[in-house]
Motif scaffolding. Structure first.
Motif, PDB file in Angstrom:
ATOM      1  N   GLY A 442       0.959  -1.163   0.234  1.00  0.00           N
ATOM      2  CA  GLY A 442      -0.122  -0.046   0.006  1.00  0.00           C
ATOM      3  C   GLY A 442       0.707   1.230   0.080  1.00  0.00           C
ATOM      4  O   GLY A 442       0.184   2.318   0.163  1.00  0.00           O
ATOM      5  N   ARG A 443       2.208   1.210  -0.254  1.00  0.00           N
ATOM      6  CA  ARG A 443       3.120   2.517  -0.205  1.00  0.00           C
ATOM      7  C   ARG A 443       3.025   2.933  -1.571  1.00  0.00           C
ATOM      8  O   ARG A 443       3.206   2.173  -2.626  1.00  0.00           O
ATOM      9  N   PRO A 444       2.951   4.440  -1.687  1.00  0.00           N
ATOM     10  CA  PRO A 444       2.967   5.045  -3.195  1.00  0.00           C
ATOM     11  C   PRO A 444       4.316   4.628  -3.781  1.00  0.00           C
ATOM     12  O   PRO A 444       5.180   4.605  -3.403  1.00  0.00           O
ATOM     13  N   LEU A 445       4.172   4.561  -4.951  1.00  0.00           N
ATOM     14  CA  LEU A 445       5.308   4.203  -6.117  1.00  0.00           C
ATOM     15  C   LEU A 445       5.746   5.622  -6.565  1.00  0.00           C
ATOM     16  O   LEU A 445       6.875   5.627  -7.240  1.00  0.00           O
ATOM     17  N   GLY A 446       5.282   6.618  -6.163  1.00  0.00           N
ATOM     18  CA  GLY A 446       5.866   7.961  -6.914  1.00  0.00           C
ATOM     19  C   GLY A 446       5.153   9.050  -5.968  1.00  0.00           C
ATOM     20  O   GLY A 446       4.384   8.813  -5.094  1.00  0.00           O
ATOM     21  N   PRO A 447       5.452  10.244  -6.637  1.00  0.00           N
ATOM     22  CA  PRO A 447       4.871  11.426  -5.955  1.00  0.00           C
ATOM     23  C   PRO A 447       3.313  11.497  -6.037  1.00  0.00           C
ATOM     24  O   PRO A 447       2.970  10.903  -7.076  1.00  0.00           O
ATOM     25  N   PRO A 448       2.765  12.085  -5.323  1.00  0.00           N
ATOM     26  CA  PRO A 448       1.050  12.012  -5.518  1.00  0.00           C
ATOM     27  C   PRO A 448       0.940  12.910  -6.769  1.00  0.00           C
ATOM     28  O   PRO A 448       1.212  14.096  -6.900  1.00  0.00           O
ATOM     29  N   ILE A 449      -0.267  12.448  -7.532  1.00  0.00           N
ATOM     30  CA  ILE A 449      -0.953  13.326  -8.657  1.00  0.00           C
ATOM     31  C   ILE A 449      -2.219  13.630  -8.139  1.00  0.00           C
ATOM     32  O   ILE A 449      -3.041  12.501  -8.191  1.00  0.00           O
ATOM     33  N   PRO A 450      -2.741  14.681  -7.996  1.00  0.00           N
ATOM     34  CA  PRO A 450      -4.032  14.983  -7.406  1.00  0.00           C
ATOM     35  C   PRO A 450      -4.914  14.764  -8.417  1.00  0.00           C
ATOM     36  O   PRO A 450      -4.651  15.238  -9.608  1.00  0.00           O
ATOM     37  N   VAL A 451      -6.226  14.337  -8.170  1.00  0.00           N
ATOM     38  CA  VAL A 451      -7.329  14.224  -9.116  1.00  0.00           C
ATOM     39  C   VAL A 451      -8.602  14.709  -8.236  1.00  0.00           C
ATOM     40  O   VAL A 451      -9.021  14.516  -7.357  1.00  0.00           O
ATOM     41  N   GLU A 452      -9.386  15.474  -9.049  1.00  0.00           N
ATOM     42  CA  GLU A 452     -10.482  16.086  -8.327  1.00  0.00           C
ATOM     43  C   GLU A 452     -11.614  16.205  -9.450  1.00  0.00           C
ATOM     44  O   GLU A 452     -11.444  16.404 -10.541  1.00  0.00           O
ATOM     45  N   MET A 453     -13.030  15.783  -9.003  1.00  0.00           N
ATOM     46  CA  MET A 453     -14.018  16.292  -9.636  1.00  0.00           C
ATOM     47  C   MET A 453     -14.586  17.729  -9.311  1.00  0.00           C
ATOM     48  O   MET A 453     -14.515  18.009  -7.815  1.00  0.00           O
ATOM     49  N   TYR A 454     -14.977  18.519 -10.168  1.00  0.00           N
ATOM     50  CA  TYR A 454     -15.391  19.693  -9.880  1.00  0.00           C
ATOM     51  C   TYR A 454     -16.730  19.711  -9.234  1.00  0.00           C
ATOM     52  O   TYR A 454     -17.764  19.184  -9.528  1.00  0.00           O
ATOM     53  N   LEU A 455     -16.551  20.571  -8.046  1.00  0.00           N
ATOM     54  CA  LEU A 455     -17.599  20.448  -7.082  1.00  0.00           C
ATOM     55  C   LEU A 455     -18.477  21.756  -6.882  1.00  0.00           C
ATOM     56  O   LEU A 455     -19.416  21.872  -6.138  1.00  0.00           O
ATOM     57  N   GLY A 456     -18.060  22.670  -8.043  1.00  0.00           N
ATOM     58  CA  GLY A 456     -18.737  24.061  -8.104  1.00  0.00           C
ATOM     59  C   GLY A 456     -19.971  23.594  -8.620  1.00  0.00           C
ATOM     60  O   GLY A 456     -20.581  22.736  -9.077  1.00  0.00           O
ATOM     61  N   ASN A 457     -20.788  24.889  -9.312  1.00  0.00           N
ATOM     62  CA  ASN A 457     -21.895  24.802  -9.913  1.00  0.00           C
ATOM     63  C   ASN A 457     -21.450  24.599 -11.346  1.00  0.00           C
ATOM     64  O   ASN A 457     -20.876  25.261 -12.050  1.00  0.00           O
ATOM     65  N   PRO A 458     -22.087  23.672 -11.866  1.00  0.00           N
ATOM     66  CA  PRO A 458     -21.471  22.937 -13.129  1.00  0.00           C
ATOM     67  C   PRO A 458     -22.313  23.793 -14.379  1.00  0.00           C
ATOM     68  O   PRO A 458     -21.933  23.500 -15.673  1.00  0.00           O
ATOM     69  N   LYS A 459     -23.148  24.606 -14.208  1.00  0.00           N
ATOM     70  CA  LYS A 459     -24.111  25.344 -15.037  1.00  0.00           C
ATOM     71  C   LYS A 459     -23.106  25.952 -16.111  1.00  0.00           C
ATOM     72  O   LYS A 459     -23.493  25.700 -17.376  1.00  0.00           O
ATOM     73  N   ASN A 460     -22.222  26.629 -15.977  1.00  0.00           N
ATOM     74  CA  ASN A 460     -21.187  27.450 -16.983  1.00  0.00           C
ATOM     75  C   ASN A 460     -20.037  26.844 -17.061  1.00  0.00           C
ATOM     76  O   ASN A 460     -19.281  26.613 -16.169  1.00  0.00           O
TER      77      ASN A 460
END
Length: 541
Positions: A442-460
């Protein structure tokens, strides 16, 4: 009545600073290098709380009648005075005394953390700042002090400051012997001695005439009576001040030079000092200090200790270009009892006003054989040093040794259909796991690469791209209904897209060409995003 609620004014207390992500990462990068040196010497981490009982912080702090003088203090339910820690040394002394039987002796530890001073803030002078300390408790000989000086030198080297620093070493025994010789011995003169030491400690910041004011009648910050704040002086006579300066001039900075034939191997490797074809010898300096010393046992004992330190660091290959005996080193705290040392940057660096100045001290310490003993009732020798983290980070940035490096911004999964957020969350999870592989434990094999889903208002959708740009995102993932039906996703390389967009004439052309944007099978999402990240990393390199 207007019916409007009164807004609270957002304001930062004087003497405190907010830290940005870049600042935090710069400190983390520097501290990682310092920590690696400490652990190479066999030191291990320990952490103490920010709050201690006020009386545990040491006699050098205010008494119970003035619990908020110099420290931030308050009373608990039992009417016991508690204080935010003033430094990291006094809490360590309490920790060692409380856990004395179970700790190995010598006990070698390091710790980093915030400390607090209830003092008037000013340029570069804060009420909260970070220190990074290392200490050895339980070793009476000055070999531990010599090792501290060598470790400080190695820290400076690890930070890329080769040739731009010196570790200056002196002894409080020498200073105390001189103070006794000019009539400031005894408990009744403890306050004046501390005032003298703090005045001498400013010799690298003030010209000699200003230091003389602090040693004598006192000093106005503005230079003239009534200008700025007044600092009360030690009240010494001119004869006493002259004797002190005689000691201060017995320093490595003034220079005792010997010819090449008399230089040791470490001194030869140091090379000639600027403007000289000769070599400065720590051992020769100690010999000259001994000849100039008064008939004072304490002073002579201190000079003998300095001679031993000089021999030890010389034998380990540290020349006087890195570690230098210097009679002007004081350190302002009262609890030091033997060798004291200071890490000084020799480089000229712009200050807050843009003026080019010599940066000066970025850390120091010394032997404090009395702190743990206060709790134990028996002698417990100790020595250590402290690095001023914020000050050193500023110096490294100004010297170009520590760049402001933002971490890679997050890959953004955009939301085209607010009713299908579960699908976008699944894509986000696929990317997080695929871009951040781990081993069987379970140890990471490299530096973290962040990933996120957009959580703001998706209208625009344009606002989602603006958000990604503000976060420094390398790319965004787009999947509308048509792509979902085909099992595809679109990936927009924001770095390439921005570069290509510069050559596009109008909005219609931009919509048609979609610069930096590709369509790939959803099964290839991780592989294609990784290709974009690798290409951007190679371009930066």
């Amino acid at each position: 009545m207007t019916g409007k609620s009164e807004k609270m004014k957002a304001r930062l207390p004087r003497g405190f600073v907010d830290r940005s992500a870049d600042d935090i990462r710069a400190v983390d990068e520097m501290c990682a290098k310092i920590r690696a040196v400490y652990e190479r010497y066999g030191f291990e981490p320990v952490e103490t709380p920010l709050i201690e009982y006020t009386d545990a912080l040491g006699k050098f702090l205010p008494d119970q009648d003035r619990p908020n003088e110099g420290v931030f203090s308050f009373q608990d339910d039992d009417e016991q005075w508690l204080s935010l820690r003033y430094d990291l040394t006094a809490p360590l002394a309490r920790y060692v005394a409380e856990n004395f039987e179970r700790l190995p002796k010598p006990y070698r530890s390091y710790r980093a953390g915030w400390v607090f001073r209830n003092e008037k803030p000013g340029p570069g002078r804060f009420r909260q700042f970070m220190q990074f300390d290392a200490d050895t408790v339980g070793t009476p000989g000055v070999a531990a002090d010599a090792e501290m000086a060598m470790m400080m030198a190695d820290v400076m080297e690890a930070l890329g400051l080769n040739g731009q620093y010196v570790i200056r070493v002196n002894s409080r025994k020498v200073l105390d012997g001189v103070l006794e010789a000019i009539g400031l011995g005894g408990e009744e003169n403890a306050g004046r001695r501390l005032t003298v030491l703090r005045a001498i400690d400013k010799a690298d910041k003030f010209p000699r005439e200003e230091v003389n004011k602090l040693l004598g009648p006192g000093r106005w910050d503005g230079g003239k009576k009534g200008e700025g704040d007044f600092t009360k002086g030690a009240g010494l006579s001119q004869e006493q001040i002259d004797k002190l300066h005689a000691l201060m001039l017995q320093s490595g900075n003034a220079g005792i030079l010997v010819d090449e034939a008399r230089a040791s191997e470490a001194e030869l490797s140091a090379g000639p000092f600027p403007g000289s074809t000769q070599y400065l010898s720590n051992r020769q300096l100690c010999k000259d200090m001994a000849e100039a010393a008064e008939e004072n046992g304490m002073e002579q004992s201190g000079i003998d200790e300095l001679g031993t330190i000089a021999a030890l660091v010389d034998a380990a290959g540290y020349g006087p270009d890195r570690i230098r005996i210097d009679g002007s080193v004081v350190r302002g705290l009262e609890y030091y009892t033997g060798p004291v040392y200071e890490a000084e940057l020799l480089a000229e660096i712009p200050n807050e006003k843009g003026e080019i100045v010599r940066f000066g001290s970025v850390g120091g310490g010394g032997r404090y054989d009395g702190l743990v003993s206060r709790f134990r009732g028996e002698p417990v020798p100790a020595t250590g040093f402290s690095i001023g983290v914020s000050r050193l980070v500023t110096a490294l940035k100004n010297l170009g040794k520590l760049e402001k490096r933002s971490a890679t911004g997050p890959v953004i999964v955009t939301v085209m259909d607010r009713d299908r957020k579960a699908d976008y969350m699944r894509l986000t999870k696929i990317l997080r796991d695929g871009l951040n592989p781990v081993d069987e434990n379970g140890r990471p094999l490299g530096p973290p690469i962040p990933v996120e889903m957009y959580l703001g208002n998706p209208k625009n959708f344009g606002n989602q791209l603006k958000y990604a740009d503000r976060r420094g995102s390398p790319c965004v993932v787009i999947q509308g209904g048509d792509e979902r039906e085909k099992g595809e996703v679109q990936i927009k390389d924001l770095v390439v897209g921005a570069r290509l967009a510069q050559n596009i004439a109008d909005h219609e052309q931009y919509k048609e060409s979609r610069p930096g944007q590709i369509t790939v099978p959803q099964s290839d999402l991780v592989v294609e995003v990784q290709k974009i990240l690798d290409a951007q990393r190679a371009e930066r390199a």
